[in-house]
Enzyme design. Structure first.
Site, PDB file in Angstrom:
ATOM      1  N   LEU A 130      36.521  11.936 -92.209  1.00 50.54           N
ATOM      2  CA  LEU A 130      37.027  11.660 -90.873  1.00 50.54           C
ATOM      3  C   LEU A 130      38.471  11.167 -90.911  1.00 50.54           C
ATOM      4  CD1 LEU A 130      36.744  11.156 -87.810  1.00 50.54           C
ATOM      5  CD2 LEU A 130      35.744   8.919 -88.376  1.00 50.54           C
ATOM      6  N   GLU A 132      42.293  10.239 -91.680  1.00 49.11           N
ATOM      7  CA  GLU A 132      43.444  10.955 -92.200  1.00 49.11           C
ATOM      8  C   GLU A 132      44.628  10.000 -92.291  1.00 49.11           C
ATOM      9  OE1 GLU A 132      44.304  14.394 -89.889  1.00 49.11           O
ATOM     10  OE2 GLU A 132      42.297  15.282 -90.135  1.00 49.11           O
ATOM     11  N   ILE A 162      37.915   8.430 -98.432  1.00 47.46           N
ATOM     12  CA  ILE A 162      36.597   9.035 -98.242  1.00 47.46           C
ATOM     13  C   ILE A 162      35.655   8.616 -99.384  1.00 47.46           C
ATOM     14  CG2 ILE A 162      35.315  11.141 -97.778  1.00 47.46           C
ATOM     15  CD1 ILE A 162      37.550  10.393 -95.721  1.00 47.46           C
ATOM     16  N   GLY A 357      38.934 -24.081-109.357  1.00 44.19           N
ATOM     17  CA  GLY A 357      39.716 -23.250-110.271  1.00 44.19           C
ATOM     18  C   GLY A 357      38.908 -22.127-110.873  1.00 44.19           C
ATOM     19  N   GLU A 380      34.347   1.627 -91.129  1.00 39.38           N
ATOM     20  CA  GLU A 380      33.411   1.937 -90.038  1.00 39.38           C
ATOM     21  C   GLU A 380      33.863   1.315 -88.709  1.00 39.38           C
ATOM     22  OE1 GLU A 380      30.585   3.791 -90.450  1.00 39.38           O
ATOM     23  OE2 GLU A 380      30.040   3.666 -92.563  1.00 39.38           O
ATOM     24  N   THR A 382      37.477  -1.085 -87.408  1.00 35.67           N
ATOM     25  CA  THR A 382      38.043  -2.403 -87.672  1.00 35.67           C
ATOM     26  C   THR A 382      37.478  -3.456 -86.717  1.00 35.67           C
ATOM     27  OG1 THR A 382      39.864  -2.047 -86.125  1.00 35.67           O
ATOM     28  CG2 THR A 382      40.198  -1.324 -88.412  1.00 35.67           C
ATOM     29  N   SER A 383      37.739  -4.700 -87.037  1.00 36.17           N
ATOM     30  CA  SER A 383      37.314  -5.786 -86.143  1.00 36.17           C
ATOM     31  C   SER A 383      37.941  -5.630 -84.762  1.00 36.17           C
ATOM     32  CB  SER A 383      37.705  -7.147 -86.738  1.00 36.17           C
ATOM     33  OG  SER A 383      36.926  -7.451 -87.877  1.00 36.17           O
ATOM     34  N   GLU A 384      39.179  -5.147 -84.728  1.00 36.49           N
ATOM     35  CA  GLU A 384      39.852  -4.949 -83.446  1.00 36.49           C
ATOM     36  C   GLU A 384      39.138  -3.875 -82.617  1.00 36.49           C
ATOM     37  OE1 GLU A 384      42.393  -6.981 -86.228  1.00 36.49           O
ATOM     38  OE2 GLU A 384      41.350  -5.063 -86.408  1.00 36.49           O
TER      39      GLU A 384
END
Length: 399
Positions: A130, A132, A162, A357, A380, A382-384
């Site tokens: 999907l 590009e 992909i 550490g 899958e 983004t959060s946006e």
């Protein structure tokens, strides 16, 4: 609806956990260091039946219809595999959700008979092309083209990021491509199956990634790659709608991977907080640390319930229930994906801080989970994008 797991689901969880602890956990760190994709273990996951949880028996699957909780079982498997290794968790998620699911959902009987049996068995895996270089969240900007020529689709273009697309057991990639133009000037996007041995189809050199080192991820190029006209998947011009539906399912599965990550962070933090001694006692007695570990438990419970709710809704839809609509499932999937993945990133930060550490040293698994978690907020959708979908689901005309 209730989201309590059945005894059968709990038994299934234990069997996958045993497999993950025996076959994956002892080797995950070395695979990560070597950037090694363990095809033999992927095929073992297939032999265990994990690739076929949502597939009918006629193709070698478990035949678990919606009422049997097949999608919930898949999410449980992804969670348990992801609890020990996120790379193998995403491999399973992509193999089923992005490899098998489009063919199972939109394929003709002949296409299913041709490609599904070896994918369901885990002998082979498939990718979903999907994204590009100029079309990520804006998938409608796809530039890859497919033109009909003498009974064949001629595909030209490129894809990137992909998963499961260039391994020695990859059999095909399902590709979205422009196949024409609509009356209103918008591109007609269709979905075409391109076998991995197609001349002109090249899986380029694997990416050097921040995390998921043991998963298989490649850029793809298509130069006059010719496949039969019968390789069109579903109705011509329906590619955009097909991948949107595919991603809805995938978002719940990615949420399950996030749940596995949070569980791992809680497990590691609890163990270390009880063992590490400072000022005459375990560091777990210090409120500054103990309260952060408590937050991990809260994030885990909330993420798990949101994920199981969305999975149960998917199973209910598959069973033909009228109580769940496509819109309500889409909303639940976005909510689960957003919360579980952002919580997973926070959980790895907390766990790394607990280890101090040592959390910065590659000999400790917490570093691997820290690197692996970030992409959960990106892949899958983004959060946006999830926030945009949720806002639209609430009736806001957000762009």
């Amino acid at each position: 609806m209730t989201f309590e797991l059945s005894p059968e689901h709990e038994q299934f969880r234990r069997s996958v956990r045993d497999f993950a602890e025996a076959e994956i956990a002892p080797h995950a760190a070395q695979w990560d260091r070597d950037h090694h994709f363990p095809t033999d273990v992927v095929q073992k996951m297939g032999a265990l039946g994990l690739m076929g949880l949502t597939a009918p028996e006629e193709f070698g699957g478990a035949g678990m219809a919606g009422e049997d909780g097949g999608f919930t079982s898949l999410c449980l498997a992804i969670e348990e595999i992801g609890r020990v290794d996120q790379s193998m968790g995403i491999t399973l998620e992509a193999a089923v959700g992005l490899g098998i699911n489009p063919i199972l959902t939109y394929g003709t009987d002949e296409q299913k008979k041709t490609w599904l049996p070896e994918l369901v068995a885990g002998d082979k895996i498939a990718g979903f092309g999907l994204t590009e270089p100029g079309a990520g969240s804006d998938a409608g900007a796809t530039k890859t083209k497919a033109v009909l020529d003498d009974g064949e689709w001629v595909v030209n273009g490129s894809k990137q990021f992909i998963t499961n697309s260039g391994s020695e057991i990859t059999s095909l990639v399902t590709v979205t491509a422009r196949t024409g133009e609509r009356a209103d000037g918008r591109p007609e996007i269709s979905t075409i199956v391109v076998p991995s041995d197609t001349p002109g189809f090249v899986a380029e050199k694997a990416y050097d990634k921040l995390g998921w080192h043991a998963s298989d991820t490649h850029p793809l190029s298509f130069s006059d790659a010719r496949v039969p006209e019968s390789h069109l998947l579903g109705e011509r011009g329906r590619g955009y709608a097909q991948f949107l539906a595919t991603l809805d399912d995938g978002r719940v599965a990615i949420a399950a991977l996030g749940v596995g990550c949070i569980q791992a962070c809680l497990d590691m933090s609890l163990q270390y907080a009880g063992e590490r001694q400072t000022f005459g006692g375990p560091i777990g007695r210090k409120q500054g640390l103990a309260f952060q570990v408590s937050d991990l438990q809260v994030m885990l419970d909330a993420s798990r319930l949101l994920t199981y709710k969305a999975a149960a809704m998917k199973d209910a839809m598959d069973a033909g229930s009228s109580s769940v609509t496509t819109a309500s499932f889409k909303q639940a999937a976005a909510v689960a994906k957003l919360y579980a993945t952002e919580s997973a990133v926070t959980a790895t930060r907390i766990a790394t801080q607990v280890f101090g550490g040592y959390g910065f040293m590659e000999e400790y698994p917490v570093t691997r989970f820290y690197r692996d978690a970030k992409v959960l907020e990106i892949g899958e959708g983004t959060s946006e994008v999830q926030r945009m979908l949720i806002a639209r689901g609430l009736g806001l005309p957000v762009e």
